[in-house]
Design a protein around this motif. Sequence first.
Motif, PDB file in Angstrom:
ATOM      1  N   GLU A   1      77.038  10.414  -5.288  1.00 33.50           N
ATOM      2  CA  GLU A   1      75.995  10.911  -6.181  1.00 33.50           C
ATOM      3  C   GLU A   1      75.903  10.033  -7.419  1.00 33.50           C
ATOM      4  OE1 GLU A   1      74.461  14.994  -8.423  1.00 33.50           O
ATOM      5  OE2 GLU A   1      76.502  14.879  -7.628  1.00 33.50           O
ATOM      6  N   ASP A   2      74.702   9.547  -7.682  1.00 35.40           N
ATOM      7  CA  ASP A   2      74.385   8.855  -8.931  1.00 35.40           C
ATOM      8  C   ASP A   2      73.614   9.845  -9.797  1.00 35.40           C
ATOM      9  OD1 ASP A   2      74.577   5.538  -8.410  1.00 35.40           O
ATOM     10  OD2 ASP A   2      74.416   6.796  -6.624  1.00 35.40           O
ATOM     11  N   TYR A   3      74.124  10.128 -10.983  1.00 38.24           N
ATOM     12  CA  TYR A   3      73.430  11.109 -11.805  1.00 38.24           C
ATOM     13  C   TYR A   3      73.408  10.679 -13.269  1.00 38.24           C
ATOM     14  CZ  TYR A   3      78.079  12.801 -13.219  1.00 38.24           C
ATOM     15  OH  TYR A   3      79.354  12.894 -13.704  1.00 38.24           O
ATOM     16  N   THR A   4      72.406  11.186 -13.949  1.00 35.92           N
ATOM     17  CA  THR A   4      72.248  10.972 -15.389  1.00 35.92           C
ATOM     18  C   THR A   4      71.980  12.307 -16.048  1.00 35.92           C
ATOM     19  OG1 THR A   4      71.332   8.750 -15.045  1.00 35.92           O
ATOM     20  CG2 THR A   4      70.951   9.785 -17.190  1.00 35.92           C
ATOM     21  N   VAL A   5      72.813  12.680 -16.990  1.00 35.41           N
ATOM     22  CA  VAL A   5      72.638  13.906 -17.768  1.00 35.41           C
ATOM     23  C   VAL A   5      72.467  13.494 -19.220  1.00 35.41           C
ATOM     24  CG1 VAL A   5      73.618  16.106 -18.463  1.00 35.41           C
ATOM     25  CG2 VAL A   5      74.029  15.230 -16.153  1.00 35.41           C
ATOM     26  N   ALA A   6      71.294  13.825 -19.783  1.00 29.90           N
ATOM     27  CA  ALA A   6      70.941  13.331 -21.111  1.00 29.90           C
ATOM     28  C   ALA A   6      71.000  11.805 -21.085  1.00 29.90           C
ATOM     29  CB  ALA A   6      71.849  13.942 -22.167  1.00 29.90           C
TER      30      ALA A   6
END
Length: 218
Positions: free
Chosen positions: A146-151
Amino acid sequence: SLRQDLAGSGYFSDVRIHTLKDQADDLQVPIRVSSKDKPRYVYTAGIGFATDTGPRVRFGVENRRVNSRGHRYKTGLEFSPVRSVAGINYEVPVRNPSKERFNYSSNYTHEDIDNKLSKRLRFGIAYLRELRSGWLSSYSLNWEREDYTVASQSDITYLLMPGFELTRIKADDAVYPRLGWKLNGSIRGAHEDVASSVSFVQFHGIAKGIFPTWYGRI
């Protein structure tokens, strides 16, 4: 039973077994089995709405007879303003297809909800086998990235997840049940020392029942 095995294989419908008593010989009674082949291809489409995803559209294709060995696959696509999913499941029967098979699967999910952007890719293999006790066991191994960006924070996680699942279904009819129950329990996990970025253990259980209503007995 033979009828349940044929109906549960997924290849036939309207399975009927006739005993030929007039042809009985030395305590052996022959039978005649009649059935209809299910359509080779099944196409599905639908629209819906959910509070967390908004409107969504789904498409799917299933091939029940890829070859003479009974292989089959199912693909699906789902689109919504915040989530899109594409996946495929390929099934390889072992001897009795209603009791033993391998499942190979893969899917890709793209989510953009609130302030989180996620791109998740998963591959999996599972071996399913019905035990003599009637329970269906499943041994699985899934790999997920999983590649994710939070803020403004971005990261990549990897998970290698072995799992085990048990399911038992008891019903008065395998195709059109009016009375029965289902029990399911599963466990899976991952460890940082084995191709995973985090460690966890997850348990899940569910119980369902089907009971005829007063009106259904009339």
